[in-house]
Design a protein around this motif. Sequence first.
Motif, PDB file in Angstrom:
ATOM      1  N   UNK A   1       0.852  -1.188   0.000  1.00 53.68           N
ATOM      2  CA  UNK A   1       0.000   0.000   0.000  1.00 53.68           C
ATOM      3  C   UNK A   1       0.888   1.239   0.000  1.00 53.68           C
ATOM      4  N   UNK A   2       0.565   2.202  -0.867  1.00 50.53           N
ATOM      5  CA  UNK A   2       1.314   3.453  -0.931  1.00 50.53           C
ATOM      6  C   UNK A   2       2.384   3.484  -1.999  1.00 50.53           C
ATOM      7  N   UNK A   3       2.436   2.451  -2.874  1.00 51.51           N
ATOM      8  CA  UNK A   3       3.475   2.397  -3.902  1.00 51.51           C
ATOM      9  C   UNK A   3       3.388   3.590  -4.851  1.00 51.51           C
ATOM     10  N   UNK A   4       2.163   4.097  -5.065  1.00 47.19           N
ATOM     11  CA  UNK A   4       1.994   5.218  -5.986  1.00 47.19           C
ATOM     12  C   UNK A   4       2.699   6.477  -5.512  1.00 47.19           C
ATOM     13  N   UNK A   5       3.056   6.552  -4.226  1.00 49.68           N
ATOM     14  CA  UNK A   5       3.736   7.726  -3.690  1.00 49.68           C
ATOM     15  C   UNK A   5       5.255   7.667  -3.823  1.00 49.68           C
ATOM     16  N   UNK A   6       5.778   6.457  -4.070  1.00 49.27           N
ATOM     17  CA  UNK A   6       7.221   6.280  -4.017  1.00 49.27           C
ATOM     18  C   UNK A   6       7.945   7.114  -5.069  1.00 49.27           C
ATOM     19  N   UNK A   7       7.380   7.208  -6.271  1.00 43.10           N
ATOM     20  CA  UNK A   7       8.049   7.930  -7.356  1.00 43.10           C
ATOM     21  C   UNK A   7       8.115   9.436  -7.086  1.00 43.10           C
TER      22      UNK A   7
END
Length: 513
Positions: free
Chosen positions: A491-497
């Motif tokens: 959860x939250x992978x979309x924020x990593x970039x």
Amino acid sequence: MFVKVNGLDVELPEGATVRDAIDATGAPYVKGALVGLISGTRELERTIDTYRIKTTAGSILIELLPEEAPEIVETWREVYSNLENLRIRWTTPSEISMGPLKTELEPSRKEFFYDENEVIMSLSGFSPDSTHIIISRDPHSSVYGAPAENRGVFARVTGGGRTIERLTDRDVIRSVEPVVERKSIVESAAVTDLETPLEDGNQIFTYVKVKPSHESPQSVEHFFTMVEEGKLRVDYEANSFIGFYSLQGIKKDPEKIAKRNRGTVTLRNTGRGAGRVYIYREDRVSTPSHNLIGNVTDGMELVDIAGEGDHITVECEPGRIMTVSMTQKEAEEYLKGYGVEQIRDGIMVDDAIVVAQDPPYTMDILKEGRVRTVGIEADKILEVELDPDAPRSSWYFRRLTGLIDTPIGSLKVHFAFPGMKVVMFEGDRSLAKGLVPEKTPENCVKKGSIGITNMSRRHIGMVGVRLEDNDEYGPTGEPFNGTNIIGRIIEGLENVEKFKEGDTVYVRERKKP
């Protein structure tokens, strides 16, 4: 029938089991942990040979001689409690007398020689209704009307010489108590089967209660982490202590150093075995390598009978104060229960998630009466799932992030470049030492995979996340054989970039069901 559960009297129907006793009293107990079952008070006392006589001048320890004087020792066990609140009857340069008591012993009119520190049962006037306890101060001969059995000698003084020197006929006996030692307890039953039937007079011990020291905040917090699930696994057993090694390798600063008395809980703060916790069965001197965590206040019976591989239920009072992973509002309500003031910081709205508290340690929070809770938006926290097939690497990740100590940890971004589809975080070479290859990828590294550079490569300990599938390099840019895959972001992978170099990133572990 009547039994005792952690010292509490309870009446149970005939045929009741250990489980029934626990349910009836609500006794603290974690499934799978050890339970101590002792036949009964009288039966236990029959195995105890050391007694403490407490007086207004101090305490005296005596050790019984059941093999030399079995009849007199049995009489002592029946009457010793009647000495309480009696004055010292008389003192001379050769003796101290306590009593009188009533017994059924047969007197003798012979003169006997007595050595220093022998304890004699004397029948004054050759009458069992005027029985006295005599402590021999110096070698002497006397006619005490003592039974012929072993000259009336039934015990010897093993401690309290200074008290014996100070005693006068103005002093009073406050109490006489059997000293429960480990050799008395180990003969009792250690059970894990809660269907074990009980008998009238049984004593049950379900948990160990520890009072933490306010002078060792780091060490106490280390202990709180270990007992997060309410129990401890015994990893080592010796005559003088039991050891718990689940957080071995974590060094702490020197804190409160104290004598390691029976029931003392300590943390080894340095050297080989740093991070280990010990509970002492016997007294030991203090040492600078052991911080005081606290002291056992209840349940030493379990400490005495626990063996390697056993689990024991543990409670602390006061317990841990941990607001991390709560919302700011939840933390506010939670802290009210401890009488602690909350100071919100960071994102302060009610539904923000607390990712850090200051002071971080329970004992310091209680001392100050306030704590600063730092909040961030819930969607900014990365939820990770760690792979049990990579135990060393997962342990390293938890230590690096702080997840060993708190529900939410953090990482610092080392490398992030738009379009690279990989983000790397700072590691710790000293913690990563000995990080052998484990769970290395064989084919494709999937999007969201978390990897650590192992000891086969120069940048050992570096942590990375892949933002797209890759069948050639791992999340830290290393070949597959230099990469340990420890888990994935769920959860939250979309924020990593969106991360930039130097950013602090918060992570929370989601345990597999």
